[in-house]
Motif scaffolding. Structure first.
Motif, PDB file in Angstrom:
ATOM      1  N   GLY A  82       6.259  10.966  -8.716  1.00  0.00           N
ATOM      2  CA  GLY A  82       4.978  10.329  -8.441  1.00  0.00           C
ATOM      3  C   GLY A  82       4.841   8.994  -9.150  1.00  0.00           C
ATOM      4  O   GLY A  82       4.332   8.018  -8.584  1.00  0.00           O
ATOM      5  N   LEU A 123       6.887   6.358  -7.366  1.00  0.00           N
ATOM      6  CA  LEU A 123       6.226   5.868  -6.146  1.00  0.00           C
ATOM      7  C   LEU A 123       5.199   4.787  -6.483  1.00  0.00           C
ATOM      8  O   LEU A 123       5.070   3.797  -5.766  1.00  0.00           O
ATOM      9  CB  LEU A 123       5.553   7.030  -5.413  1.00  0.00           C
ATOM     10  N   ILE A 124       4.474   4.985  -7.585  1.00  0.00           N
ATOM     11  CA  ILE A 124       3.501   3.973  -8.010  1.00  0.00           C
ATOM     12  C   ILE A 124       4.227   2.694  -8.411  1.00  0.00           C
ATOM     13  O   ILE A 124       3.796   1.586  -8.079  1.00  0.00           O
ATOM     14  CB  ILE A 124       2.640   4.500  -9.168  1.00  0.00           C
ATOM     15  N   THR A 127       5.239   0.601  -5.504  1.00  0.00           N
ATOM     16  CA  THR A 127       4.161   0.164  -4.610  1.00  0.00           C
ATOM     17  C   THR A 127       3.836  -1.308  -4.826  1.00  0.00           C
ATOM     18  O   THR A 127       3.531  -1.708  -5.960  1.00  0.00           O
ATOM     19  CB  THR A 127       2.896   1.006  -4.837  1.00  0.00           C
ATOM     20  N   THR A 130      -3.943   0.074  -2.079  1.00  0.00           N
ATOM     21  CA  THR A 130      -2.923   0.925  -2.674  1.00  0.00           C
ATOM     22  C   THR A 130      -2.947   0.792  -4.195  1.00  0.00           C
ATOM     23  O   THR A 130      -3.306  -0.258  -4.727  1.00  0.00           O
ATOM     24  CB  THR A 130      -1.518   0.565  -2.158  1.00  0.00           C
ATOM     25  N   CYS A 159      -1.146   0.221  -7.473  1.00  0.00           N
ATOM     26  CA  CYS A 159       0.084  -0.404  -7.958  1.00  0.00           C
ATOM     27  C   CYS A 159       0.116  -0.334  -9.487  1.00  0.00           C
ATOM     28  O   CYS A 159      -0.887  -0.016 -10.131  1.00  0.00           O
ATOM     29  CB  CYS A 159       0.175  -1.850  -7.479  1.00  0.00           C
ATOM     30  N   MET A 196      -1.589  12.847  -7.001  1.00  0.00           N
ATOM     31  CA  MET A 196      -2.475  12.521  -5.889  1.00  0.00           C
ATOM     32  C   MET A 196      -2.327  11.065  -5.447  1.00  0.00           C
ATOM     33  O   MET A 196      -2.011  10.199  -6.255  1.00  0.00           O
ATOM     34  CB  MET A 196      -3.933  12.777  -6.301  1.00  0.00           C
ATOM     35  N   LYS A 197      -2.557  10.831  -4.170  1.00  0.00           N
ATOM     36  CA  LYS A 197      -2.624   9.461  -3.661  1.00  0.00           C
ATOM     37  C   LYS A 197      -4.043   8.952  -3.880  1.00  0.00           C
ATOM     38  O   LYS A 197      -4.985   9.407  -3.230  1.00  0.00           O
ATOM     39  CB  LYS A 197      -2.264   9.428  -2.175  1.00  0.00           C
ATOM     40  N   LYS A 228      -6.888   5.875  -4.126  1.00  0.00           N
ATOM     41  CA  LYS A 228      -7.246   4.529  -3.697  1.00  0.00           C
ATOM     42  C   LYS A 228      -7.846   3.761  -4.872  1.00  0.00           C
ATOM     43  O   LYS A 228      -8.527   4.346  -5.716  1.00  0.00           O
ATOM     44  CB  LYS A 228      -8.241   4.589  -2.539  1.00  0.00           C
TER      45      LYS A 228
END
Length: 343
Positions: free
Chosen positions: A37, A40-41, A44, A50, A52, A91-92, A94
Motif C-alpha cells: 500500500g 502504491l502511494i 502515485t 489522488t 501522493c 484504503m484508497k 481521496k
C-alpha cells in the motif's frame, strides 16, 4: 560487596531489557503499514484527486504542529503517524478526506498516550486544525479507522525501540549518561517520520540507524561495541541496516535545522490570514480574565456557560493542495508577524 551488588543488579536489569526487546521484535511486524500500500502511494503522481507522497508528508507535518500546539508528547505524534500510515496503506483515500483522517489519528493517539486531562476536545482540535468537518464526521471516521485496523491502535513503534535501545546502552556503558541525548534522537525520529519512505523501514532498524549515527558523531568505541551487540540480538541484516542508515543520514542532513538537532523549545508560531483570524475563537489568542470567586463559596453557573459558538470551519490546513484562496494558512516555527502560542 557494594560493587558486586551493583554489577549483579545491572546484569539483571540488562536481562530484563533484552527480554523486552525480544517482545518488541515479535510485535513490530504486526503494526507495520502494508508495504504494498505504501509503494502504491509512492508511485502515485500528483493529481487533484489522488493521494501522493507530498500530501501524506504535509499531513504528517500538520500532525507534528498539532502535537506541539496542544503540548502532546512525542509518543502521541509517533503513534498518530503509525495509525495514519497503516490506514492509508489499506484504503484508497481521496485528498479531500485527508484532513478529517489526520485529526482522527491525532485524537485516537492522544486518548491512548496522554493523561485524560491532557487530551484536547474534539471541538478544540477541529477549530485549531481548521479541517472541513464536524464532530459527527470525526466520530464516524474514528469508527472507520478503528474497524479497519481491527481496533489494534496501540502499536510498537520506532520510538519504543529508540527508548529501549537508549536505556540498554546507558545500562551497559561506563561513560557519562548525558552524552547521548534522547531529546535529540526523538527530534531526529520526528524528522524521519515526515517522509513516507521511512514508514517502509522496520521500526527496530530505523531506531538503530538513528542511534548508530549519533554514536558515531560521539566517536565512542564503547558505545559502538554495545550497539553491535544490540544489532546482533535484534538480528538486523547488514545489507538492510546499511541501506536504511544511508537514507537516514541523508534525511538528517536535510533536516539539520535547530528544531531537528535539539528539543523543540521554541514557541509555535501560527501564521494565519486575516479572515482565518477573525473566525478563530478569541480564547486561542488571548487570555480571558477569570471571574471572582464569591467569599460565600457560591457557584455562579451563568459564568461557566459555554459560549455555544459554531464549530464549523471554512479553511483547511496547508496539507491541502495549494490554491488561490486567501484564507489558507500553515504552521511554521520561524519568527514572523503572527499569533504566537506556547508549545
Amino acid at each position: 560487596m557494594k560493587d558486586l551488588r551493583a554489577e549483579y543488579s545491572a546484569g539483571r536489569e540488562g536481562v530484563q531489557l533484552f527480554g523486552l526487546l525480544s517482545l518488541y521484535l515479535e510485535q513490530e511486524q504486526r503494526f507495520q503499514p502494508r508495504e504494498k500500500g505504501l509503494s502504491l502511494i509512492e508511485a502515485t503522481p500528483e493529481d487533484d484527486n489522488t493521494l501522493c507522497p507530498r500530501l501524506r508528508n504535509a499531513k504528517v507535518e500538520d500532525l507534528r504542529s498539532l502535537t506541539n500546539f496542544f503540548g502532546s508528547c512525542t509518543e502521541t505524534f509517533v503513534l498518530a503517524v503509525n495509525i495514519l500510515d497503516r490506514f492509508l496503506a489499506l484504503m484508497k483515500v481521496k485528498p479531500k478526506h485527508l484532513s478529517c483522517i489526520g485529526v482522527c489519528c491525532f485524537l485516537l493517539a492522544a486518548r491512548i498516550i496522554e493523561e485524560e486531562c491532557n487530551v484536547p476536545s474534539t471541538h478544540d482540535v477541529i477549530r485549531i486544525s481548521q479541517c472541513k468537518c464536524t464532530a459527527s464526521d470525526i466520530k464516524r471516521m474514528e469508527k472507520i479507522i478503528s474497524e479497519k485496523l481491527h481496533y489494534e491502535l496501540e502499536a510498537t513503534t520506532a520510538l519504543n525501540f529508540l527508548h529501549l535501545y537508549h536505556t540498554i546502552v546507558l545500562c551497559h556503558t561506563s561513560e557519562r549518561k548525558e552524552i547521548l541525548s534522547l531529546d535529540k534522537l526523538e527530534a531526529q525520529l520526528k524528522a524521519c517520520h515526515c517522509r513516507l519512505t521511512f514508514s517502509k523501514a522496520k521500526p527496530s532498524v530505523l531506531a538503530l540507524c538513528l542511534l548508530n549515527l549519533e554514536v558515531e558523531t560521539l566517536k565512542s568505541i564503547e558505545l559502538l561495541e554495545i550497539l553491535l551487540l544490540v544489532k546482533k540480538h535484534s538480528k538486523v541484516n547488514d545489507t538492510e541496516f546499511i541501506y536504511w542508515r544511508e537514507l537516514v543520514s541523508k534525511c538528517l542532513a536535510e533536516y539539520s535545522s535547530p528544531e531537528c538537532c535539539k528539543p523543540d523549545l521554541k514557541k509555535l508560531v501560527w501564521i494565519v490570514s486575516r479572515r482565518t483570524a477573525q473566525n478563530l475563537h478569541n480564547s486561542y489568542y488571548s487570555v480571558p480574565e477569570l471571574p471572582t470567586i464569591p467569599e460565600g463559596g457560591c457557584f455562579d453557573e451563568s459564568e461557566s456557560e459555554d459560549s455555544g459558538e459554531d464549530t464549523s470551519c471554512e479553511e483547511s490546513l496547508s496539507s491541502s493542495p495549494s490554491s488561490d484562496q486567501d484564507c489558507t494558512f500553515f504552521f511554521s516555527f520561524k519568527v514572523a508577524q503572527a499569533l504566537c502560542f506556547p508549545s
